[in-house]
Design an enzyme around this catalytic site. Structure first.
Site, mmCIF file in Angstrom:
data_model
loop_
_atom_site.group_PDB
_atom_site.id
_atom_site.type_symbol
_atom_site.label_atom_id
_atom_site.label_comp_id
_atom_site.label_asym_id
_atom_site.label_seq_id
_atom_site.Cartn_x
_atom_site.Cartn_y
_atom_site.Cartn_z
ATOM 1 C CB SER A 253 21.591 50.179 39.351
ATOM 2 O OG SER A 253 20.800 50.117 38.373
ATOM 3 C CE LYS A 254 19.968 55.686 44.543
ATOM 4 N NZ LYS A 254 20.565 56.099 46.032
ATOM 5 N NE ARG A 255 18.086 57.030 38.726
ATOM 6 C CZ ARG A 255 18.738 58.118 38.260
ATOM 7 N NH1 ARG A 255 18.685 57.962 36.985
ATOM 8 N NH2 ARG A 255 18.887 59.028 38.888
#
Ligand code: GLU
Length: 493
Positions: A253-255
């Protein structure tokens, strides 16, 4: 023997994702290995979220990596159009066929009615699901409501009991109970098909023989299988590829990890190394060597060598591999790569106007503007100390701006300013309270060129990366803060 045809079917709704490239690579290798074709189809039936810019970014990112397709919206081919938004008539026809055969039905329930249905089911302790109310309407009633122009969707029938056997090239047979399947909407009220209908119709009409897709689609496989059965079409071979994961094993995930291919390009990774690393995701060469080219991968490809333990996409490991690639280049090629990456006339022309008026000698350019030629920048937490804001507020301001910028689609100075403005206004602060923080996070220094220009030139990937780095240097965001700030963020108009 039929020719092997594989495809990638991305939805152009955001940054070009490494997961898309990963699935594309395996489809490409599989097709090439069998002397077949690899197709690119754009699944843009979500008209609100799909954009042409995002579509173009997908082409550019895949091409940058060295992934080429034989047929697609931009290269044409005998089975076009390859963009779902241009195939509306086709889906309509097949939806009608399902209605006629009694495999699908009209449903006129309004969103409010369905909400109420689900609320009642939840109150009874049941799993909310469509209760089949559309099936109870008589043919006359349906005709009357259609003639009256009432909005409707078309749903597919699914068995209410029994097991669906999903044949998977990697797992053998996967059994999924039918009672987990909803009566899927095939045609939405806006007259556009959903993924399920469009995907099955297109894979069939485009002659796709093998579908290698991410395993997040496995739970919905029964609906696709049922649709092939309803149409009486031969089903392609299915292969559910393991999902890429963050080092902590959660879904990529881009987090937690930059997921946009353009980020890796801007960071100065070599496309060959990146492709090599994606090839190592769940797959290995027969001799287990780490460094290999696309041609070598194709030559040695065997889908059965894909292992199902979730492959970890690890920036450190990728950097190590990239280092191997860089070091093995000739010095001339290495210098050429540097030039191509950021020492090219286009990039220099973006920076020059902002630097020219601020230097007395050319030798002052590098100290002033070195951050344009860097991925991250060294950050000193002290530089973030603020006269007016507490340490917590400083992190909060940066985090909210970062979230806002993550959603920004059109990357220019004006839009970036708009994002910052929206956040500071909501926090009852002034632009001049936030700008010094942005400045330090982006440039890593106390003075340089205008930070808004710098953000525009650096682009979304490096800008967001640096803001994320700044938050980390300042101690990160606790779970509790994260929750509170997300609420606050959601309230920003
Ligand atoms: N449009 C789907 C996606 O964006 C395609 C999935 C599939 O390969 O069927 O992932």
């Amino acid at each position: 023997m039929t020719t092997v045809r594989t495809r990638i079917a991305p939805s152009p709704t955001g940054d070009p994702h490494v997961g898309t490239a990963y699935i594309a690579l395996f489809n490409l290798c599989f097709a090439r290995q069998h002397g077949g074709q690899f197709i690119l189809r754009i699944e843009d039936t979500d008209q609100v979220r799909s954009t042409r810019e995002s579509e173009q970014q997908i082409y550019d990112a895949l091409r940058w990596l060295g992934i080429e397709w034989d047929e697609g919206p931009d290269v044409g081919g005998p089975h076009g159009p390859y963009r779902q938004s241009e195939r509306g008539e086709i889906y309509r026809k097949y939806a009608d066929e399902l209605l006629q055969k009694g495999h699908a039905f009209y449903c006129f329930a309004t969103p409010a009615e369905l909400d109420q249905m689900r609320a009642e089911q939840t109150a009874r302790g049941e799993t909310p699901r469509y209760d089949g109310r559309g099936l109870t309407l008589s043919a006359d009633e349906v005709q009357r409501r259609l003639s009256a122009g009432e909005p409707y969707v078309i749903r597919m029938k699914v068995p209410s009991e029994g097991i669906c056997e999903v044949p998977d090239m990697l797992r053998g047979t996967v059994e999924i109970p039918w009672d987990r399947m909803d009566m899927q909407v095939l045609m939405k009220a806006d007259g556009l098909p959903t993924y399920f209908l469009a995907n099955v119709v297109d894979d069939h009409l485009m002659g796709i023989t093998h579908v290698l897709r991410g395993e997040e689609w496995l739970p919905s496989a029964p609906k696709l299988i049922k649709l092939y059965e309803y149409f009486g079409w031969e089903q392609p071979q299915l292969c559910y590829m393991p999902l890429l994961r963050n080092p902590d094993k959660s879904k990529l995930s881009k987090r937690k990890n930059p997921t946009s291919i353009t980020f890796y390009e801007r960071m100065g990774f070599l496309p060959q190394a990146m492709l090599n690393y994606l090839g190592r995701m769940g797959w290995s060469m027969p001799d287990e060597r780490e460094k290999f080219t696309l041609a070598e991968m194709v030559e040695n490809f065997d889908i059965q060598r894909v292992s199902l333990g979730g492959p970890i996409f690890d920036l450190e490991k990728l950097s190590w591999l990239n280092g191997q690639w860089l070091r093995e280049l000739s010095v001339e090629t290495f210098a050429a790569e540097m030039q191509k990456w950021a020492l090219n006339p286009d990039y220099l022309m973006k920076i020059a106007p902002h630097v020219q008026g601020r230097v007395e000698t050319l030798s002052q350019v590098a100290p002033l503007a070195g951050f344009f030629f860097s991925g991250g920048v060294p950050l000193d937490a002290k530089l973030f100390e603020h006269k007016k804001l507490s340490a917590e507020q400083v992190r909060q301001v940066i985090q909210l701006i970062l979230w806002r910028l993550e959603a920004l689609r059109q990357w220019d100075k004006e839009q970036i300013t708009g994002c910052i403005q929206a956040v500071v206004e909501h926090l009852e602060l002034k632009l001049r309270d936030a700008m010094p923080l942005m400045f330090v996070a982006i440039t890593g220094q106390a003075s340089s060129v205008s930070v808004l220009d710098a953000m525009e030139i650096l682009g979304p990937d490096l800008t967001r990366f640096r803001l994320r780095q700044a938050i980390e240097v300042l101690g990160g965001v606790s779970k509790k803060e994260g929750k509170e700030w997300e609420k606050l963020f959601a309230a920003i108009p």
